[in-house]
Motif scaffolding. Structure first.
Motif, mmCIF file in Angstrom:
data_model
loop_
_atom_site.group_PDB
_atom_site.id
_atom_site.type_symbol
_atom_site.label_atom_id
_atom_site.label_comp_id
_atom_site.label_asym_id
_atom_site.label_seq_id
_atom_site.Cartn_x
_atom_site.Cartn_y
_atom_site.Cartn_z
ATOM 1 N N UNK A 240 0.861 -1.005 0.006
ATOM 2 C CA UNK A 240 -0.903 -0.377 0.188
ATOM 3 C C UNK A 240 1.314 1.136 -0.001
ATOM 4 N N UNK A 241 1.819 1.138 0.611
ATOM 5 C CA UNK A 241 2.650 2.308 1.225
ATOM 6 C C UNK A 241 3.371 2.695 -0.336
ATOM 7 N N UNK A 242 4.107 1.742 -1.085
ATOM 8 C CA UNK A 242 4.447 1.468 -2.260
ATOM 9 C C UNK A 242 3.747 2.230 -3.113
ATOM 10 N N UNK A 243 2.676 1.984 -3.412
ATOM 11 C CA UNK A 243 1.138 2.433 -3.945
ATOM 12 C C UNK A 243 1.061 3.485 -3.948
ATOM 13 N N UNK A 244 1.107 4.377 -2.927
ATOM 14 C CA UNK A 244 0.867 5.477 -2.896
ATOM 15 C C UNK A 244 1.857 7.076 -2.687
ATOM 16 N N UNK A 245 3.278 5.450 -2.825
ATOM 17 C CA UNK A 245 4.444 7.003 -2.811
ATOM 18 C C UNK A 245 4.589 7.197 -4.829
ATOM 19 N N UNK A 246 3.695 5.781 -5.693
ATOM 20 C CA UNK A 246 3.728 6.099 -6.313
ATOM 21 C C UNK A 246 2.925 6.856 -7.199
ATOM 22 N N UNK A 247 1.861 7.330 -6.425
ATOM 23 C CA UNK A 247 0.425 7.733 -6.778
ATOM 24 C C UNK A 247 1.021 9.437 -6.799
ATOM 25 N N UNK A 248 1.570 9.287 -5.821
ATOM 26 C CA UNK A 248 2.229 10.861 -5.715
ATOM 27 C C UNK A 248 3.470 11.514 -6.230
ATOM 28 N N UNK A 249 4.506 10.415 -7.136
ATOM 29 C CA UNK A 249 4.767 10.511 -7.855
ATOM 30 C C UNK A 249 4.707 10.818 -9.516
ATOM 31 N N UNK A 250 3.242 10.779 -9.596
ATOM 32 C CA UNK A 250 2.966 10.336 -10.838
ATOM 33 C C UNK A 250 2.788 11.787 -11.099
ATOM 34 N N UNK A 251 2.074 12.006 -9.770
ATOM 35 C CA UNK A 251 1.312 13.368 -9.725
ATOM 36 C C UNK A 251 1.932 14.430 -9.384
ATOM 37 N N UNK A 252 3.274 14.839 -9.217
ATOM 38 C CA UNK A 252 4.377 15.341 -9.365
ATOM 39 C C UNK A 252 4.965 15.204 -10.682
ATOM 40 N N UNK A 253 4.971 14.893 -11.508
ATOM 41 C CA UNK A 253 5.594 14.855 -12.645
ATOM 42 C C UNK A 253 4.157 15.209 -13.280
ATOM 43 N N UNK A 254 2.903 14.915 -13.403
ATOM 44 C CA UNK A 254 2.023 15.766 -13.703
ATOM 45 C C UNK A 254 1.731 17.288 -13.661
ATOM 46 N N UNK A 255 2.471 17.645 -12.594
ATOM 47 C CA UNK A 255 2.456 18.837 -12.068
ATOM 48 C C UNK A 255 3.525 20.131 -12.774
ATOM 49 N N UNK A 256 4.700 18.989 -13.096
ATOM 50 C CA UNK A 256 5.668 19.816 -13.506
ATOM 51 C C UNK A 256 5.750 19.735 -14.911
ATOM 52 N N UNK A 257 4.407 19.279 -15.475
ATOM 53 C CA UNK A 257 4.533 19.639 -17.259
ATOM 54 C C UNK A 257 5.006 17.994 -17.669
ATOM 55 N N UNK A 258 5.492 16.959 -16.592
ATOM 56 C CA UNK A 258 6.524 15.715 -17.501
ATOM 57 C C UNK A 258 5.199 14.466 -18.228
ATOM 58 N N UNK A 259 5.621 14.093 -19.284
ATOM 59 C CA UNK A 259 5.246 12.767 -19.417
ATOM 60 C C UNK A 259 5.025 11.609 -18.262
#
Length: 53
Positions: free
Chosen positions: A34-53
């Motif tokens: 579960x923790x790893x899934x949330x970490x991946x989700x946060x990383x994905x959100x951060x990439x979107x906010x930074x404009x990276x695909x």
């Protein structure tokens, strides 16, 4: 059940707590998957906010 270094656990908890402001106990109650899934989700959100695909 996998056991891993306390430093890794602290790092995971700090990363999620920083972004979602969840308590230490809430995060410790989660299993590793579960923790790893949330970490991946946060990383994905951060990439979107930074404009990276």
């Amino acid at each position: 059940m996998k056991v891993y270094a306390a430093a890794d656990l602290r790092s995971e908890i700090a990363y999620i707590a920083y972004h979602f402001h969840w308590s230490h106990n809430e995060l410790l109650d989660m299993d590793h998957v579960q923790r790893r899934a949330y970490i991946q989700s946060i990383a994905d959100i951060n990439q979107l906010l930074e404009g990276r695909p």
